[in-house]
Design a protein around this motif. Structure first.
Motif, PDB file in Angstrom:
ATOM      1  N   VAL A  31       3.698 -19.081  65.457  1.00 23.09           N
ATOM      2  CA  VAL A  31       3.965 -18.934  64.027  1.00 23.09           C
ATOM      3  C   VAL A  31       3.801 -17.496  63.557  1.00 23.09           C
ATOM      4  CG1 VAL A  31       3.209 -21.296  63.615  1.00 23.09           C
ATOM      5  CG2 VAL A  31       1.592 -19.413  63.265  1.00 23.09           C
ATOM      6  N   GLY A  32       3.482 -16.596  64.490  1.00 24.98           N
ATOM      7  CA  GLY A  32       3.246 -15.202  64.157  1.00 24.98           C
ATOM      8  C   GLY A  32       1.769 -14.893  64.318  1.00 24.98           C
ATOM      9  N   PRO A  33       1.411 -13.615  64.376  1.00 27.50           N
ATOM     10  CA  PRO A  33      -0.015 -13.262  64.456  1.00 27.50           C
ATOM     11  C   PRO A  33      -0.743 -13.822  63.242  1.00 27.50           C
ATOM     12  CG  PRO A  33       1.331 -11.349  63.877  1.00 27.50           C
ATOM     13  CD  PRO A  33       2.276 -12.428  64.265  1.00 27.50           C
ATOM     14  N   ASN A  41      -0.140   1.728  58.752  1.00 26.31           N
ATOM     15  CA  ASN A  41      -0.715   0.508  58.185  1.00 26.31           C
ATOM     16  C   ASN A  41       0.282  -0.206  57.277  1.00 26.31           C
ATOM     17  OD1 ASN A  41      -3.203   0.725  59.459  1.00 26.31           O
ATOM     18  ND2 ASN A  41      -4.093   1.955  57.811  1.00 26.31           N
ATOM     19  N   ALA A  42       1.066   0.574  56.534  1.00 22.24           N
ATOM     20  CA  ALA A  42       2.060  -0.025  55.639  1.00 22.24           C
ATOM     21  C   ALA A  42       3.125  -0.784  56.435  1.00 22.24           C
ATOM     22  CB  ALA A  42       2.721   1.059  54.789  1.00 22.24           C
ATOM     23  N   GLU A  43       3.540  -0.220  57.571  1.00 24.21           N
ATOM     24  CA  GLU A  43       4.539  -0.886  58.414  1.00 24.21           C
ATOM     25  C   GLU A  43       3.980  -2.180  59.002  1.00 24.21           C
ATOM     26  OE1 GLU A  43       7.353   2.644  60.244  1.00 24.21           O
ATOM     27  OE2 GLU A  43       5.326   2.413  61.054  1.00 24.21           O
ATOM     28  N   VAL A  44       2.730  -2.137  59.416  1.00 25.13           N
ATOM     29  CA  VAL A  44       2.099  -3.327  59.992  1.00 25.13           C
ATOM     30  C   VAL A  44       1.986  -4.431  58.932  1.00 25.13           C
ATOM     31  CG1 VAL A  44       0.002  -4.269  61.025  1.00 25.13           C
ATOM     32  CG2 VAL A  44       0.832  -2.024  61.729  1.00 25.13           C
ATOM     33  N   GLU A  45       1.566  -4.051  57.732  1.00 25.92           N
ATOM     34  CA  GLU A  45       1.437  -5.021  56.643  1.00 25.92           C
ATOM     35  C   GLU A  45       2.791  -5.656  56.310  1.00 25.92           C
ATOM     36  OE1 GLU A  45      -1.125  -6.085  54.832  1.00 25.92           O
ATOM     37  OE2 GLU A  45      -2.780  -4.741  55.343  1.00 25.92           O
ATOM     38  N   ALA A  46       3.817  -4.814  56.232  1.00 23.23           N
ATOM     39  CA  ALA A  46       5.148  -5.314  55.887  1.00 23.23           C
ATOM     40  C   ALA A  46       5.678  -6.252  56.968  1.00 23.23           C
ATOM     41  CB  ALA A  46       6.113  -4.147  55.681  1.00 23.23           C
ATOM     42  N   GLU A  84      -3.622  -5.257  67.100  1.00 21.54           N
ATOM     43  CA  GLU A  84      -4.006  -5.262  68.511  1.00 21.54           C
ATOM     44  C   GLU A  84      -2.779  -5.382  69.408  1.00 21.54           C
ATOM     45  OE1 GLU A  84      -6.906  -4.825  70.207  1.00 21.54           O
ATOM     46  OE2 GLU A  84      -7.643  -4.137  68.261  1.00 21.54           O
ATOM     47  N   ARG A  85      -1.847  -6.238  69.009  1.00 21.40           N
ATOM     48  CA  ARG A  85      -0.632  -6.414  69.810  1.00 21.40           C
ATOM     49  C   ARG A  85       0.199  -5.146  69.822  1.00 21.40           C
ATOM     50  NH1 ARG A  85       4.080 -10.388  67.986  1.00 21.40           N
ATOM     51  NH2 ARG A  85       5.040  -8.422  67.426  1.00 21.40           N
ATOM     52  N   MET A 128      12.016  -7.469  71.907  1.00 22.14           N
ATOM     53  CA  MET A 128      11.130  -8.008  70.864  1.00 22.14           C
ATOM     54  C   MET A 128      11.563  -9.389  70.403  1.00 22.14           C
ATOM     55  SD  MET A 128       8.735  -5.799  70.497  1.00 22.14           S
ATOM     56  CE  MET A 128       7.968  -6.370  68.992  1.00 22.14           C
ATOM     57  N   GLY A 129      12.281 -10.123  71.242  1.00 21.69           N
ATOM     58  CA  GLY A 129      12.631 -11.484  70.903  1.00 21.69           C
ATOM     59  C   GLY A 129      13.632 -11.584  69.773  1.00 21.69           C
TER      60      GLY A 129
END
Length: 285
Positions: free
Chosen positions: A175-177, A196-201, A185-186, A107-108
């Motif tokens: 610069v990020g999504p 959803n909470a993890e994605v938002e964070a 999507e990624r 993950m870079g």
């Protein structure tokens, strides 16, 4: 005859002296990471007078992009030739350049799941290299730069730790999504399911535009920024939006758009300016 011998000796001496005034790159180095539970590779550029002096040097952490590793800037970026030339010309101060391997198969440069590379970088890698080499381990003598994924790393590392870097130079940066939907999507391609909470964070912590909203402006202003992206680069939009956001917050920065795309030709032309830019900052203190 003696005069000819003297001239020959003088020429040989000058040739040896000229040859000696070159830096060195070591690109087969590694250290053991307890955080990542593996060996991690890195490369380092040491300036021409490193082995003959006892002085300590400022440091530039130079990050590679996706599909490359710690040898990318060495092989394709010609860091040895470009740094030597800039130092000899006086446009860059002698510095140590450290190039880590972020393992693009993972993950870079960021923490994601069990891949805690950002933790490794700040808790293990940086302390290790700054003890191993004669580095001035202070904010004012430390800079970060990188291309593409490494440009994103430059943004994130400087914004996550503004107390550590005097300058940041993202080149053709990811610069990020740009939206949460882009990130979702990624992440669909991942084996792991995210709430959803993890994605938002994750979005708020790994998007330069979001971080510009939350990191105190005084901290962002404590960093000298140089942002460079080609007009034909597919990442041009994100870099332009960062530039606009910084302008609105009156954050001083250099923003350059040159003719070119996402290529080593572009980044090789960027590197001399990056070296001069960070050097100017090192000399301001």
């Amino acid at each position: 005859m003696m005069k000819n011998n003297y001239c020959l000796l003088l020429c040989l001496t000058l040739s040896v002296a000229a040859f000696a005034q070159t830096g060195k790159v070591y690109d087969n180095l590694s250290l053991t990471s307890n955080i990542l539970k593996m060996e991690r590779n890195y490369a380092v550029y040491l300036p021409p007078d490193y082995e003959t002096s006892e002085r300590s040097y400022p440091v530039l952490y130079l990050l590679h992009g996706a599909t490359d590793d710690h040898t990318g800037w060495v092989q394709f970026g010609e860091v040895l030739h470009i740094a030597d030339k800039a130092i000899k010309a006086g446009t860059a101060t002698p510095m140590i350049i450290v190039m880590p391997d972020a393992d693009t198969g993972q993950m870079g440069y960021f923490n994601q799941g069990d891949w805690k590379y950002e933790d490794f970088f700040f808790q293990e890698f940086m302390p290790y290299v700054e003890k191993t080499y004669r580095i001035k381990a202070e904010k004012r003598y430390r800079a970060v730069a990188g291309l593409s994924m490494g440009g994103g790393g430059s943004f994130m590392y400087a914004l996550h730790h503004p107390e550590l870097f005097s300058a940041a130079c993202p080149l053709s940066a990811y610069v990020g999504p740009l939206t949460v939907e882009n990130l979702k999507e990624r992440l669909k391609r991942s084996d792991r399911k995210f709430t959803n909470a993890e994605v938002e964070a994750y979005f708020k912590e790994h998007n330069a535009l979001e971080l510009l909203k939350t990191v105190p402006v005084k901290d962002i202003k404590s960093i000298r920024w140089y942002i460079d992206c080609g007009d034909d680069d597919f990442l041009f939009e994100g870099n332009s939006l960062v530039h606009i956001a910084m302008k609105k917050k009156e954050i001083p920065h250099e923003y350059r758009v040159r003719d070119g795309g996402h290529s080593w030709t572009y980044w090789r032309e960027s590197l001399p300016t990056v070296l001069a830019f960070v050097s100017d900052g090192f000399h301001q203190y």
